[in-house]
Each structure stands twice: as structure tokens, then as C-alpha cells.
Design a protein around this motif. Structure first.
Motif, PDB file in Angstrom:
ATOM      1  N   GLU A 174       0.837  -1.207   0.000  1.00 51.65           N
ATOM      2  CA  GLU A 174       0.000   0.000   0.000  1.00 51.65           C
ATOM      3  C   GLU A 174       0.871   1.256   0.000  1.00 51.65           C
ATOM      4  O   GLU A 174       0.563   2.242  -0.672  1.00 51.65           O
ATOM      5  CB  GLU A 174      -0.919   0.001   1.223  1.00 51.65           C
ATOM      6  N   VAL A 175       1.962   1.209   0.760  1.00 48.04           N
ATOM      7  CA  VAL A 175       2.905   2.332   0.770  1.00 48.04           C
ATOM      8  C   VAL A 175       3.543   2.496  -0.599  1.00 48.04           C
ATOM      9  O   VAL A 175       3.625   3.612  -1.139  1.00 48.04           O
ATOM     10  CB  VAL A 175       3.989   2.113   1.847  1.00 48.04           C
ATOM     11  N   ALA A 176       3.999   1.412  -1.169  1.00 53.54           N
ATOM     12  CA  ALA A 176       4.633   1.469  -2.493  1.00 53.54           C
ATOM     13  C   ALA A 176       3.671   2.019  -3.534  1.00 53.54           C
ATOM     14  O   ALA A 176       4.059   2.835  -4.392  1.00 53.54           O
ATOM     15  CB  ALA A 176       5.110   0.068  -2.897  1.00 53.54           C
ATOM     16  N   ARG A 177       2.422   1.594  -3.474  1.00 48.39           N
ATOM     17  CA  ARG A 177       1.427   2.075  -4.433  1.00 48.39           C
ATOM     18  C   ARG A 177       1.151   3.575  -4.235  1.00 48.39           C
ATOM     19  O   ARG A 177       1.035   4.324  -5.213  1.00 48.39           O
ATOM     20  CB  ARG A 177       0.143   1.274  -4.296  1.00 48.39           C
ATOM     21  N   PHE A 178       1.062   4.003  -2.975  1.00 47.65           N
ATOM     22  CA  PHE A 178       0.825   5.428  -2.703  1.00 47.65           C
ATOM     23  C   PHE A 178       1.953   6.276  -3.280  1.00 47.65           C
ATOM     24  O   PHE A 178       1.710   7.290  -3.944  1.00 47.65           O
ATOM     25  CB  PHE A 178       0.717   5.659  -1.190  1.00 47.65           C
ATOM     26  N   LEU A 179       3.183   5.884  -3.031  1.00 51.83           N
ATOM     27  CA  LEU A 179       4.326   6.653  -3.523  1.00 51.83           C
ATOM     28  C   LEU A 179       4.366   6.666  -5.049  1.00 51.83           C
ATOM     29  O   LEU A 179       4.668   7.699  -5.663  1.00 51.83           O
ATOM     30  CB  LEU A 179       5.622   6.066  -2.962  1.00 51.83           C
ATOM     31  N   LYS A 180       4.050   5.546  -5.672  1.00 50.07           N
ATOM     32  CA  LYS A 180       4.058   5.470  -7.137  1.00 50.07           C
ATOM     33  C   LYS A 180       3.010   6.391  -7.738  1.00 50.07           C
ATOM     34  O   LYS A 180       3.252   7.044  -8.769  1.00 50.07           O
ATOM     35  CB  LYS A 180       3.817   4.021  -7.571  1.00 50.07           C
ATOM     36  N   GLU A 181       1.841   6.469  -7.120  1.00 50.51           N
ATOM     37  CA  GLU A 181       0.749   7.284  -7.657  1.00 50.51           C
ATOM     38  C   GLU A 181       0.931   8.774  -7.383  1.00 50.51           C
ATOM     39  O   GLU A 181       0.472   9.606  -8.174  1.00 50.51           O
ATOM     40  CB  GLU A 181      -0.579   6.820  -7.050  1.00 50.51           C
ATOM     41  N   HIS A 182       1.596   9.113  -6.278  1.00 47.42           N
ATOM     42  CA  HIS A 182       1.631  10.514  -5.861  1.00 47.42           C
ATOM     43  C   HIS A 182       2.950  11.226  -6.131  1.00 47.42           C
ATOM     44  O   HIS A 182       2.951  12.457  -6.294  1.00 47.42           O
ATOM     45  CB  HIS A 182       1.268  10.615  -4.375  1.00 47.42           C
ATOM     46  N   LEU A 183       4.049  10.521  -6.163  1.00 49.05           N
ATOM     47  CA  LEU A 183       5.318  11.181  -6.468  1.00 49.05           C
ATOM     48  C   LEU A 183       5.508  11.191  -7.976  1.00 49.05           C
ATOM     49  O   LEU A 183       6.298  10.442  -8.549  1.00 49.05           O
ATOM     50  CB  LEU A 183       6.475  10.470  -5.758  1.00 49.05           C
ATOM     51  N   VAL A 184       4.740  12.087  -8.624  1.00 48.54           N
ATOM     52  CA  VAL A 184       4.742  12.187 -10.082  1.00 48.54           C
ATOM     53  C   VAL A 184       4.881  13.653 -10.487  1.00 48.54           C
ATOM     54  O   VAL A 184       4.575  14.570  -9.706  1.00 48.54           O
ATOM     55  CB  VAL A 184       3.461  11.580 -10.691  1.00 48.54           C
ATOM     56  N   LEU A 185       5.316  13.872 -11.704  1.00 47.89           N
ATOM     57  CA  LEU A 185       5.640  15.222 -12.148  1.00 47.89           C
ATOM     58  C   LEU A 185       4.430  16.142 -12.212  1.00 47.89           C
ATOM     59  O   LEU A 185       4.538  17.341 -11.930  1.00 47.89           O
ATOM     60  CB  LEU A 185       6.320  15.154 -13.521  1.00 47.89           C
ATOM     61  N   HIS A 186       3.273  15.629 -12.590  1.00 48.00           N
ATOM     62  CA  HIS A 186       2.105  16.488 -12.724  1.00 48.00           C
ATOM     63  C   HIS A 186       1.597  17.024 -11.386  1.00 48.00           C
ATOM     64  O   HIS A 186       0.757  17.925 -11.366  1.00 48.00           O
ATOM     65  CB  HIS A 186       0.985  15.748 -13.459  1.00 48.00           C
ATOM     66  N   ARG A 187       2.091  16.492 -10.296  1.00 47.82           N
ATOM     67  CA  ARG A 187       1.706  16.996  -8.971  1.00 47.82           C
ATOM     68  C   ARG A 187       2.768  17.905  -8.361  1.00 47.82           C
ATOM     69  O   ARG A 187       2.552  18.505  -7.313  1.00 47.82           O
ATOM     70  CB  ARG A 187       1.455  15.829  -8.011  1.00 47.82           C
ATOM     71  N   ALA A 188       3.940  17.995  -8.985  1.00 51.08           N
ATOM     72  CA  ALA A 188       5.100  18.620  -8.353  1.00 51.08           C
ATOM     73  C   ALA A 188       5.139  20.139  -8.496  1.00 51.08           C
ATOM     74  O   ALA A 188       4.734  20.703  -9.512  1.00 51.08           O
ATOM     75  CB  ALA A 188       6.380  18.028  -8.925  1.00 51.08           C
ATOM     76  N   ILE A 189       5.655  20.782  -7.455  1.00 49.91           N
ATOM     77  CA  ILE A 189       6.025  22.197  -7.462  1.00 49.91           C
ATOM     78  C   ILE A 189       7.416  22.272  -6.841  1.00 49.91           C
ATOM     79  O   ILE A 189       7.668  21.664  -5.797  1.00 49.91           O
ATOM     80  CB  ILE A 189       5.060  23.061  -6.620  1.00 49.91           C
ATOM     81  N   VAL A 190       8.324  22.999  -7.474  1.00 50.36           N
ATOM     82  CA  VAL A 190       9.684  23.151  -6.950  1.00 50.36           C
ATOM     83  C   VAL A 190       9.841  24.544  -6.350  1.00 50.36           C
ATOM     84  O   VAL A 190       9.471  25.547  -6.970  1.00 50.36           O
ATOM     85  CB  VAL A 190      10.738  22.939  -8.060  1.00 50.36           C
ATOM     86  N   VAL A 191      10.386  24.597  -5.141  1.00 54.60           N
ATOM     87  CA  VAL A 191      10.676  25.860  -4.461  1.00 54.60           C
ATOM     88  C   VAL A 191      12.166  25.828  -4.148  1.00 54.60           C
ATOM     89  O   VAL A 191      12.621  25.015  -3.342  1.00 54.60           O
ATOM     90  CB  VAL A 191       9.854  26.008  -3.167  1.00 54.60           C
TER      91      VAL A 191
END
Length: 423
Positions: A174-191
Motif C-alpha cells: 500500500e505504501v509502495a502504491r501510494f508513492l508510485k501514484e503521488h510522487l509524479v511530475l504532474h503533482r510537483a512544485i519546486v521551491v
């Protein structure tokens, strides 16, 4: 120079990038923020986002937790991960001369996080232990109880850390799936910022995020706080009553009148000594050591909330005083002196909130994320300075919804006054 908004292209995806150059100190820092990837995205598994963030603090599979921590420590690099309600955040900082190595380690963390059974069981054990200790933290328990009253039936009603049972039932996949789905470029903002040029910043950002796939994003939901005005009491072995209260507040995070909410909240309860709640509850009646109230404006919710602790025998009186103070505030508004004192503090303390690069980048991110536009903080100060008592009190009177107070109370089983557990 002040922060600027730009974009960086990574693997064909345009990513927003907030940048500020500062060469006073030879330092560099970067945050990578993933939208709608905090506890709101737990998908029926309370605690999943925060647990996943803790797993990302376990280093890489190649180096392991200890080896990765040593690689950071040897170069005085700080790299950590945390999850909030709405976002999942990586923070990286170091001296400029070591920042390239920091980005390299960050990239390796994204490429091969230490999602091993050993690390999973370690994080699971420490999280369960922390939650068990919180069972006797009655401030924490009362705050969770209030969220259940205000946001029943929504993800906000769940404790962000989950419960002991939630964490014990989590699975590594479940952790692996969460990270795969959420750590993606379309969600990212760089500061990013520090002793570097804009072009250097873009190069660092591209290098850091190159392991990520495009993925997909989705709009952040908004949850309206309940105005049902319920009271929920739980009995524990405590020597005092813990009272948390809250109500809806009808304003969205990017409302142009949000500066008035900031001033109103300061006067009513967020300023400590001198606030209405503190003066009436502690100074005049001696019912509590402190009393606090604030207006919360997030993208996913907006509400008024506050808290106090009091003697068991004073519980009913304290609740009554809180209601009276807020009702008087809505009906009669603030005084000229309260407005002037609020202006003096809010305007005078602004330099202290922007001394460091980290503070300024954090402010710029909030301005962008909340849809206010970079530079809004300066505009807000100008609006506060020009605010008249008439305008402020008209605003306060226009928000009677904060009178629909719900109370969450943790009190002693044997000595508490008899109240209905839920109205």
C-alpha cells in the motif's frame, strides 16, 4: 532579489518553480511539493500519507537507513520528508558547495527508496509507539474529536497519523502504491533558492526530478465544516477538562477579504494576551491558563477553532464564557484600540517573518499555492494598514456562522458535570 515564478521542463512536463537568489550566505535549499498527496489522499487508509513520508526518511535500498544518513551527515546536508493535510514535501538544504551532492542523493532516494520489510516493520513499530503515547495526550485527543464533529463523513475527520489499528493493518505494498501514484511530475512544485542563478536552479530541479514519471493530478476537494453545533464529551482519567471548539467560517483561501479575517482572528483569539478570549477567560475570570482561537483558511477547508484547559468544576462556565465572548464579538465587533493594537503588531512584526531565505521561500510558495499571486504579503500589509473600524466590524457581523459552535471535551469520568454526550 524577491522570489519569482518560473517553470522547468522535466521529462516533457512543465513544472512550476519558485526561485529566489540570495548570496549573503553560501547556502542553497530546495523543496519539492506534491499537491493533493497529503492525508486527504489516504484513500480510506488513515495514516497512509504520513507513514509513506516516514518510509522515505529511511534512505535508499542500496545504502540503507544508516548509510544514507551517514552520506548526508558527512557533508552537512539536510534531507527530510513529511506529509501534511494537502501536500507531500521533500526538503533539501546544504552549503552551496555540497548542494550538487545533495541533489544526487535526493535523486537516488526517488529512484530506489528503502521499501524493505525491515524498514517497514521499524517504521510501523515506532509509529504505533508514538500513537500509543498520544492516547494520554488529551490535547491531541480533543483536537481529533473536534475534527470528527466538524468534518464527519470526510477524510478530514480521520486522524492524519491514523490510529494504532490503522497502522498495524497497513501493508508495504500500500505504501509502495501510494508513492508510485503521488510522487509524479504532474503533482510537483519546486521551491528553490540561495547562492545560485536561475539557470543553475533549473538544472538542479531537472536533475532531482528526472526519475519521476509524468503521472496524473486531480483537483483538491473542498470540505465545508459542519454548523450542527454539537457537543461531544469523552471521559478519561484527567485532572482537568480539555475543551476544543470550532465552527464553520464561510471564506475560501483566496478570498480578497482574507486580510480582514486575519485581523479579526488576531483580536478575537490568536494574539495571546490582549485577545478577547484570553482577557475574558483567563484575566477576568481565571478559568484557564490560556485560551486561543483562530481562523483556518486552507484550500481544502475553512473554519474557526479554538481551545482551552480548565478545572473540572469550571468546565460548564468556561464553555458558557466562550459562547458569550464570540457572540458579543460578532454582534458588537472590535474597538478602535483593538484594531490599532492589531495593526501595530501585524505591521511591526512583518520583518521578523521574512528574515531568512527559508521564510521568504515559504511565504512565496504559500502565495502561489493559495492562488494569491507572488507579492501578496506586501499587498496584504497595505490593506491592513488602510482598514477602518467600520469595514472590519461590517466584515465580522457578516460571519455569524462562527456562532454555530461545536465543542469537543475530554474530562474526568467521576468528577465531570453531567452533560449529554452528544446534542
Amino acid at each position: 532579489m524577491s522570489a519569482v515564478l518560473d517553470r522547468v521542463e522535466v521529462n516533457g512536463v512543465e513544472i512550476p518553480m519558485i526561485f529566489e537568489e540570495e548570496r549573503v550566505l553560501p547556502i542553497a535549499s530546495m523543496q519539492v511539493v506534491f499537491r493533493y498527496s497529503g492525508s486527504l489522499a489516504d484513500d480510506g487508509r488513515p495514516g497512509l500519507a504520513k507513514f509513506s513520508a516516514r518510509m522515505m526518511n529511511e534512505g535508499t535500498r542500496s545504502l540503507g537507513s544508516t548509510g544514507f544518513a551517514k552520506a548526508l551527515e558527512e557533508r552537512a546536508i539536510s534531507l527530510s520528508t513529511h506529509a501534511g493535510t494537502e501536500t507531500f514535501v521533500f526538503e533539501l538544504s546544504s552549503l552551496k558547495e555540497q548542494f550538487g551532492k545533495g541533489v544526487e542523493l535526493f535523486t537516488s532516494l526517488l529512484e530506489e527508496p528503502n521499501l524493505s520489510d525491515v524498514s517497514f516493520k521499524k517504521v510501523q513499530a515506532t509509529t504505533v509507539g508514538s500513537l500509543m503515547r498520544k492516547e494520554s495526550d488529551y490535547d491531541y485527543q480533543a483536537s481529533i474529536l473536534l475534527k470528527k464533529l466538524l468534518f464527519a463523513g470526510t477524510p478530514l475527520a480521520n486522524p492524519a497519523d491514523g490510529t494504532v489499528e490503522d497502522i498495524k493493518s497497513l501493508k508495504l505494498d500500500e505504501v509502495a502504491r501510494f508513492l508510485k501514484e503521488h510522487l509524479v511530475l504532474h503533482r510537483a512544485i519546486v521551491v528553490i533558492g540561495g547562492a545560485m542563478t536561475l539557470q543553475e536552479a533549473k538544472a538542479y530541479a531537472k536533475e532531482a526530478l528526472k526519475p519521476l514519471v509524468a503521472g496524473k493530478s486531480e483537483p483538491l476537494p473542498y470540505y465545508k465544516a459542519s454548523g450542527a453545533a454539537k457537543t461531544k464529551t469523552e471521559k478519561r482519567a484527567t485532572e482537568q477538562a480539555y475543551i476544543y471548539f470550532g465552527a464553520p467560517f464561510d471564506m475560501r483561501v483566496n478570498d480578497p477579504q482574507s486580510y480582514k479575517a486575519k485581523v479579526a482572528a488576531f483580536i478575537l483569539g490568536s494574539s495571546g494576551f490582549g485577545s478577547r478570549l484570553m482577557e475574558e477567560v483567563r484575566v477576568k475570570r481565571g478559568l484557564a491558563y490560556s485560551a486561543y482561537g483562530r481562523i483556518v483558511l486552507n484550500k481544502s477547508s475553512s473554519y474557526f477553532s479554538g481551545y482551552l484547559q480548565t478545572k473540572l468544576e469550571s468546565q460548564s462556565e468556561a464553555e458558557k464564557v466562550v459562547r458569550e465572548v464570540i457572540e458579543t464579538f460578532v454582534k458588537k465587533g472590535a474597538t478602535q484600540k483593538e484594531l490599532e493594537d492589531a495593526k501595530m503588531f501585524l505591521l511591526g512584526s512583518e520583518p521578523l517573518r521574512n528574515e531568512t531565505l527559508s521564510q521568504r521561500l515559504g511565504r512565496a510558495f504559500n502565495e502561489y499555492y493559495k492562488g494569491l499571486g507572488l507579492g501578496y504579503a506586501k499587498k496584504q500589509l497595505e490593506l491592513i494598514e488602510a482598514l477602518t473600524l467600520e469595514d472590519l466590524n461590517s466584515f465580522i457581523a457578516a460571519h455569524p456562522e462562527i456562532l454555530k459552535l461545536s465543542f469537543a471535551v475530554i474530562t474526568n469520568e467521576s468528577e465531570a458535570p453531567k452533560t449529554k454526550s452528544e446534542k
